[in-house]
Design a protein around this motif. Structure first.
Motif, mmCIF file in Angstrom:
data_model
loop_
_atom_site.group_PDB
_atom_site.id
_atom_site.type_symbol
_atom_site.label_atom_id
_atom_site.label_comp_id
_atom_site.label_asym_id
_atom_site.label_seq_id
_atom_site.Cartn_x
_atom_site.Cartn_y
_atom_site.Cartn_z
ATOM 1 N N SER A 215 -60.137 -16.878 -44.298
ATOM 2 C CA SER A 215 -61.483 -16.484 -44.731
ATOM 3 C C SER A 215 -62.595 -17.288 -44.076
ATOM 4 C CB SER A 215 -61.594 -16.619 -46.254
ATOM 5 O OG SER A 215 -61.435 -17.964 -46.665
ATOM 6 N N SER A 216 -62.342 -18.553 -43.734
ATOM 7 C CA SER A 216 -63.402 -19.389 -43.161
ATOM 8 C C SER A 216 -63.368 -19.453 -41.645
ATOM 9 C CB SER A 216 -63.310 -20.818 -43.715
ATOM 10 O OG SER A 216 -63.597 -20.857 -45.095
ATOM 11 N N PHE A 217 -62.152 -19.383 -41.051
ATOM 12 C CA PHE A 217 -62.036 -19.657 -39.622
ATOM 13 C C PHE A 217 -61.337 -18.565 -38.820
ATOM 14 C CE2 PHE A 217 -61.271 -23.730 -42.016
ATOM 15 C CZ PHE A 217 -62.586 -24.143 -41.987
ATOM 16 N N ARG A 218 -60.677 -17.617 -39.501
ATOM 17 C CA ARG A 218 -59.880 -16.583 -38.826
ATOM 18 C C ARG A 218 -58.818 -17.189 -37.920
ATOM 19 N NH1 ARG A 218 -61.718 -13.770 -42.304
ATOM 20 N NH2 ARG A 218 -62.771 -11.755 -42.048
ATOM 21 N N TRP A 219 -58.256 -18.318 -38.339
ATOM 22 C CA TRP A 219 -57.142 -18.902 -37.594
ATOM 23 C C TRP A 219 -55.884 -18.074 -37.775
ATOM 24 C CZ3 TRP A 219 -57.906 -24.661 -39.470
ATOM 25 C CH2 TRP A 219 -59.004 -25.207 -38.804
ATOM 26 N N ILE A 220 -55.792 -17.352 -38.886
ATOM 27 C CA ILE A 220 -54.650 -16.474 -39.116
ATOM 28 C C ILE A 220 -55.171 -15.085 -39.480
ATOM 29 C CG2 ILE A 220 -53.098 -18.340 -39.810
ATOM 30 C CD1 ILE A 220 -53.506 -17.464 -42.727
ATOM 31 N N SER A 221 -54.350 -14.092 -39.255
ATOM 32 C CA SER A 221 -54.735 -12.700 -39.511
ATOM 33 C C SER A 221 -54.643 -12.377 -40.998
ATOM 34 C CB SER A 221 -53.816 -11.760 -38.738
ATOM 35 O OG SER A 221 -52.478 -11.869 -39.231
ATOM 36 N N ALA A 222 -55.204 -11.229 -41.359
ATOM 37 C CA ALA A 222 -55.096 -10.755 -42.743
ATOM 38 C C ALA A 222 -53.636 -10.520 -43.108
ATOM 39 C CB ALA A 222 -55.902 -9.467 -42.912
ATOM 40 N N GLU A 223 -52.838 -10.071 -42.158
ATOM 41 C CA GLU A 223 -51.416 -9.817 -42.419
ATOM 42 C C GLU A 223 -50.684 -11.117 -42.734
ATOM 43 O OE1 GLU A 223 -53.229 -6.500 -40.482
ATOM 44 O OE2 GLU A 223 -53.121 -8.604 -39.845
ATOM 45 N N ARG A 224 -50.971 -12.160 -41.980
ATOM 46 C CA ARG A 224 -50.307 -13.445 -42.229
ATOM 47 C C ARG A 224 -50.756 -14.026 -43.567
ATOM 48 N NH1 ARG A 224 -50.870 -16.953 -36.823
ATOM 49 N NH2 ARG A 224 -49.975 -18.553 -38.222
ATOM 50 N N TYR A 225 -52.040 -13.889 -43.885
ATOM 51 C CA TYR A 225 -52.476 -14.384 -45.190
ATOM 52 C C TYR A 225 -51.849 -13.550 -46.306
ATOM 53 C CZ TYR A 225 -55.151 -15.850 -49.185
ATOM 54 O OH TYR A 225 -55.490 -16.311 -50.429
ATOM 55 N N GLY A 226 -51.714 -12.257 -46.084
ATOM 56 C CA GLY A 226 -51.068 -11.406 -47.071
ATOM 57 C C GLY A 226 -49.623 -11.812 -47.328
ATOM 58 N N ALA A 227 -48.919 -12.249 -46.274
ATOM 59 C CA ALA A 227 -47.539 -12.710 -46.438
ATOM 60 C C ALA A 227 -47.495 -13.960 -47.299
ATOM 61 C CB ALA A 227 -46.919 -12.987 -45.071
ATOM 62 N N PHE A 228 -48.469 -14.831 -47.143
ATOM 63 C CA PHE A 228 -48.560 -16.038 -47.979
ATOM 64 C C PHE A 228 -48.749 -15.657 -49.448
ATOM 65 C CE2 PHE A 228 -51.371 -19.200 -50.027
ATOM 66 C CZ PHE A 228 -50.582 -20.342 -49.921
ATOM 67 N N CYS A 229 -49.683 -14.754 -49.701
ATOM 68 C CA CYS A 229 -49.944 -14.320 -51.079
ATOM 69 C C CYS A 229 -48.726 -13.638 -51.689
ATOM 70 C CB CYS A 229 -51.142 -13.378 -51.116
ATOM 71 S SG CYS A 229 -52.705 -14.140 -50.617
ATOM 72 N N ASP A 230 -48.038 -12.813 -50.904
ATOM 73 C CA ASP A 230 -46.849 -12.134 -51.404
ATOM 74 C C ASP A 230 -45.769 -13.141 -51.788
ATOM 75 O OD1 ASP A 230 -48.035 -9.681 -51.009
ATOM 76 O OD2 ASP A 230 -47.002 -9.262 -49.119
ATOM 77 N N ALA A 231 -45.591 -14.164 -50.948
ATOM 78 C CA ALA A 231 -44.539 -15.150 -51.205
ATOM 79 C C ALA A 231 -44.865 -15.995 -52.437
ATOM 80 C CB ALA A 231 -44.352 -16.046 -49.986
ATOM 81 N N TYR A 232 -46.127 -16.328 -52.598
ATOM 82 C CA TYR A 232 -46.502 -17.152 -53.751
ATOM 83 C C TYR A 232 -46.661 -16.313 -55.012
ATOM 84 C CZ TYR A 232 -48.606 -20.783 -56.573
ATOM 85 O OH TYR A 232 -48.839 -21.690 -57.578
#
Length: 294
Positions: A215-232
């Protein structure tokens, strides 16, 4: 202390533990210094002076995590795993097998397991503002107005922290859960490193570290952040307290860069960019140009 002086301390720790220091290599030499002795499969961590309690707590945290089946870096198990040498606490750790930085999905899963544990009595409350005033004090490359703005920002966020909206129950947290501190071995075991900031606090504090990468830097894509949220199993950006924790994390990153710029001119431009971003000079998030301080 320079690298040679800190290496002398690391070698003395090896001697205390009857470990031959031949081939000792620096991994990182900063406020905390880390060396490895490949032939002995040992990693030596030399902390800042005055951090004896924190160093002992790291060893205790590692043993506690192992007892609860959460993988973390482990002490050597020698009679000299902890020592104070030339006023600096030194700890000895087993070298990890070959590994890589954890993926967002792996980090999310590891944090989920950590946050489910009961709070042990030896962990203290999280300190989100630790050493920030000192870092601002050292920010000699910034203008006086820039430094004063950082002091004011720090004061405002301290007030906000006291009014943090309710969220998930307080739990054990890693405190600095970037991908370099959560790694996965070639055998597929995701493991926590750098337990210096392990404490009790809002689980969201750990989650924000990954959220702002998107959200602040776009170092990772929305898909990669979505994978983090799914796992947690949760998206921290939907929580009312997200903005405050995001702002504190960004301030911490900015103060670190500002301190580094005070002693090394190569970091001056990066420190100024970060301050300008926080002050709204370069427009809204996501910001471009934030680079690691190495």
């Amino acid at each position: 202390m320079n690298t040679t002086q800190v290496e002398r301390i690391a070698r003395a720790a090896c001697a205390d533990a009857d470990i031959g220091p031949a081939g000792i290599l620096p991994i990182k030499v900063a406020e905390n210094a880390i060396f490895r002795v490949p032939d002995q499969h040992v990693v030596i961590r030399v902390a800042r002076a005055g951090q004896e309690h924190a160093a002992r707590r790291e060893l205790q945290t590692a043993a506690w995590l192992q007892a609860h089946n959460v993988s973390a870096v482990q002490p050597m198990g020698s009679r000299a795993d902890f020592a104070t040498i030339e006023s600096r606490p030194v700890t000895l750790w087993k070298e990890l097998p070959p590994h890589r930085n954890g993926t967002e999905r792996e980090i999310g899963s590891a944090l989920r397991a950590l946050h489910k544990l009961r709070v042990p009595p030896f962990l203290s409350k999280v300190e989100p503002f630790v050493r920030l005033e000192q870092r601002i004090d050292s920010a000699s490359s910034l203008s006086e107005s820039g430094r004063q703005w950082l002091y004011k920002r720090l004061a405002d966020l301290r007030i906000g922290w006291e009014e943090l909206p309710s969220g998930m129950p307080r739990s054990p947290i890693h405190g600095d859960a970037w991908e370099g501190n959560v790694v996965t071995t070639d055998a597929g075991v995701t493991t926590f490193l750098d337990l210096e900031r392990a404490s009790v606090g809002p689980p969201e504090w750990d989650l924000v570290s990954t959220a702002i990468k998107h959200s602040s830097f776009r170092w990772i894509s929305a898909e990669r952040y979505g994978a983090f949220c799914d796992a947690y199993g949760y998206d921290v950006t939907a929580w009312d307290g997200f903005q405050l924790l995001r702002d504190i994390r960004e301030l911490r990153m900015t103060c670190m860069a500002a301190q580094a710029a005070g002693s090394d001119p190569k970091h001056v431009a990066q420190a100024q960019l970060r301050v300008d971003c926080l002050r709204g000079v370069v427009g809204p998030r996501p910001w471009a140009g934030w680079q690691p301080i190495v």
